[in-house]
Design an enzyme around this catalytic site. Structure first.
Site, PDB file in Angstrom:
ATOM      1  CE  LYS A 209     -28.194  57.822 -62.123  1.00  0.00           C
ATOM      2  NZ  LYS A 209     -27.749  56.970 -63.240  1.00  0.00           N
ATOM      3  CE  LYS A 262     -24.560  58.701 -60.103  1.00  0.00           C
ATOM      4  NZ  LYS A 262     -24.305  57.992 -61.345  1.00  0.00           N
TER       5      LYS A 262
HETATM    6 ZN   LIG Z   1     -28.340  55.576 -67.733  1.00  0.00          ZN
END
Ligand SMILES: [Zn+2]
Length: 338
Positions: A209, A262
């Site tokens: 992420k 992501k």
């Molecule tokens: Zn968070």
């Protein structure tokens, strides 16, 4: 001229489908759903046209709308009625996600995935409790003297993540999705789930992420903007690809069942790398900024929304994702089933 090779032969109408390499199905998609304990009515999210925060009483109705389009899975995000420095409402048995999960799993067939993090529950908006020595007034008020060293207490956050995951599983969550990028988060959650008898509940880790500006509209949706600083001390540097493989490998070693990247579109190289390096299912999160920019361009008449939404999701699958979290889930699924 020798034209033995004419790729156009296979682009004719009746053969295109037979040689198509990638397909997109409603069953590949996961729809994010926002449940808000601070409201009695549905509230549109301005920066994400077509999306709303719904009160707990509307959670089942909201999920039924998703299911009608052919999408079978939802990712639940909660906005709690109150926040504090530790984010204690995140693991409350009567918390917003726990309550919504109980109702949705009792009344629908939706596959319920819950986001497990603290940023929506802490009053400072970071993904865990702050380091002890930094928890002074200067910190919460964004004092410049503290800013360079602000950070989340990683190991304290792990204890909270264990509690949150267990409370979600107790409420009936089908899958747990930790998103905070804490070191050791998958191991802590796996251990917690197994200890409490939830060995069958899989973990979808937000494994790579990135600290991305494409999350902007989501922060409107979930009230999750940090009160000071940013998340670059725990989310990944957008410049790094090799590091992503190392991050993901750690999650695999800790027992992650599904590996997520992501955002999606600006990181398709990472999706493709993951696909090559690991056998696990790969998920990609087509984030709020990716959604909002297409919505805005189509509002201006500059893009055909349905076409670019479909093409975006197809490209994410082509890069190697098996499942896609997307704010387009319902619209694309409905168009696919027509
Ligand atoms: Zn968070």
């Amino acid at each position: 001229m020798d034209l033995t090779h004419r790729p156009r032969r296979l682009r004719q109408d009746r053969v295109r489908g037979l040689v198509s390499e990638t397909s997109l199905e409603p069953a590949d998609l996961i729809a994010p759903v926002f449940v808000d304990a601070t409201t009695d009515e549905r509230r549109p999210i301005e920066t994400m046209p077509g999306h709303e925060r719904v009160p707990i009483d509307e959670a089942v109705a909201r999920v039924e709308e998703v299911l009608e389009t052919g999408v079978e899975a939802v990712m639940l995000f909660g906005i709690p009625e109150s926040k504090d420095p530790e984010g204690t409402r995140a693991w409350a048995p009567d918390g917003v996600v726990q309550e919504a999960t109980r109702r949705i799993t009792a009344e629908t067939d939706a596959y319920v995935i819950t986001d497990v993090c603290l940023c929506e529950y802490t009053d400072h908006g970071h993904c865990g409790p702050l380091e002890e020595e930094l928890r002074g007034e200067d910190v919460t008020e964004g004092g410049p003297a503290c800013e360079p060293t602000l950070t989340v207490d990683n190991d304290a956050a792990l204890e909270s993540l264990d509690r949150i995951a267990v409370s979600h599983a107790e409420a009936g969550a089908d899958m747990i999705a930790p998103s905070g990028m804490m070191d050791g988060m998958v191991a802590a959650i796996r251990e917690g789930l197994d200890r409490e008898g939830f060995e069958h509940v899989p973990i979808m880790s937000y494994a790579a992420k990135y600290e991305s500006a494409f999350y902007g509209p989501f922060r409107d949706a979930a009230d999750g903007a940090p009160a000071f600083g940013d998340r670059r001390h725990y989310q990944m540097d957008p410049a790094n690809a090799r590091e992503a493989m190392r991050e993901v490998r750690l999650d695999v070693e800790q027992g992650a069942d599904v590996l997520m990247v992501k955002p999606a579109l600006p990181y398709l190289d990472i999706v493709a790398d993951l696909r090559r390096e690991f056998d696990h299912p790969v998920a990609a999160y087509n984030v709020s900024g990716e959604y909002a920019m297409l919505q805005a361009a189509s509002e201006k008449g500059w893009l055909d929304l349905e076409a670019v939404a479909h093409e975006s999701l197809l490209s994410i699958k082509r890069a190697g994702a098996d499942l896609i979290l997307t704010y387009f889930a319902e619209d694309v699924a409905a168009a696919l089933s027509n």
